[in-house]
Scaffold this motif. Sequence first.
Motif, PDB file in Angstrom:
ATOM      1  N   PHE A   1       0.837  -1.196   0.000  1.00  0.00           N
ATOM      2  CA  PHE A   1       0.000   0.000   0.000  1.00  0.00           C
ATOM      3  C   PHE A   1       0.863   1.234   0.000  1.00  0.00           C
ATOM      4  CE2 PHE A   1      -2.453   3.307   2.123  1.00  0.00           C
ATOM      5  CZ  PHE A   1      -3.637   3.251   1.422  1.00  0.00           C
ATOM      6  N   PRO A   2       0.651   2.264  -0.687  1.00  0.00           N
ATOM      7  CA  PRO A   2      -0.493   2.524  -1.557  1.00  0.00           C
ATOM      8  C   PRO A   2      -0.357   1.898  -2.944  1.00  0.00           C
ATOM      9  CG  PRO A   2       0.894   4.459  -1.502  1.00  0.00           C
ATOM     10  CD  PRO A   2       1.507   3.438  -0.573  1.00  0.00           C
ATOM     11  N   ARG A   3       0.875   1.530  -3.348  1.00  0.00           N
ATOM     12  CA  ARG A   3       1.085   0.844  -4.627  1.00  0.00           C
ATOM     13  C   ARG A   3       1.863  -0.426  -4.353  1.00  0.00           C
ATOM     14  NH1 ARG A   3       4.233   5.525  -7.559  1.00  0.00           N
ATOM     15  NH2 ARG A   3       5.560   4.793  -5.921  1.00  0.00           N
ATOM     16  N   GLU A   4       1.461  -1.505  -4.993  1.00  0.00           N
ATOM     17  CA  GLU A   4       2.219  -2.740  -4.849  1.00  0.00           C
ATOM     18  C   GLU A   4       3.584  -2.586  -5.500  1.00  0.00           C
ATOM     19  OE1 GLU A   4       0.457  -6.436  -5.874  1.00  0.00           O
ATOM     20  OE2 GLU A   4      -1.466  -5.892  -4.993  1.00  0.00           O
ATOM     21  N   GLY A   5       4.574  -3.246  -4.932  1.00  0.00           N
ATOM     22  CA  GLY A   5       5.922  -3.200  -5.491  1.00  0.00           C
ATOM     23  C   GLY A   5       6.925  -3.724  -4.480  1.00  0.00           C
ATOM     24  N   THR A   6       8.176  -3.485  -4.752  1.00  0.00           N
ATOM     25  CA  THR A   6       9.257  -3.916  -3.870  1.00  0.00           C
ATOM     26  C   THR A   6      10.210  -2.754  -3.659  1.00  0.00           C
ATOM     27  OG1 THR A   6       9.093  -6.156  -4.770  1.00  0.00           O
ATOM     28  CG2 THR A   6      11.094  -5.618  -3.553  1.00  0.00           C
ATOM     29  N   ASP A   7      10.586  -2.538  -2.407  1.00  0.00           N
ATOM     30  CA  ASP A   7      11.584  -1.536  -2.062  1.00  0.00           C
ATOM     31  C   ASP A   7      12.861  -2.263  -1.681  1.00  0.00           C
ATOM     32  OD1 ASP A   7       9.927   0.806  -2.304  1.00  0.00           O
ATOM     33  OD2 ASP A   7       8.940   0.169  -0.456  1.00  0.00           O
TER      34      ASP A   7
END
Length: 120
Positions: A36-42
Amino acid sequence: MNCIIVKGRLTKDCELGRSEKGTTFCKFDLAVKREFPREGTDFFSVSSFSKVAEYIGKYGKKGTEVLVRGSMMNNPFEKNGQTFAHWQICAETVEITSSKASVTGNNATEAAQNTDDMPF
């Protein structure tokens, strides 16, 4: 207050080393899933010292899931006359929560905590 807690997987085996003053250090990169708020990987660069470094350097392999508690630290560097910020986590504790190599599923949770002062 400067505190960060992240849980993710090691992107490669840990790099264990020793400073000129004899302090053990370990560097590793962590992939953290974001929903959240956007799916992804940090991706985070992490440094640890002393007992924490020895622990994660010994048991931290690519794919191992870990929980890291520490503080954010900025190490600016200069390239072609321009200054860049390089943020990383200085780990105070590292806990192995699971390993991709685990077959039994009976992983005992292990943790390391730094009780020494940071070398800087």
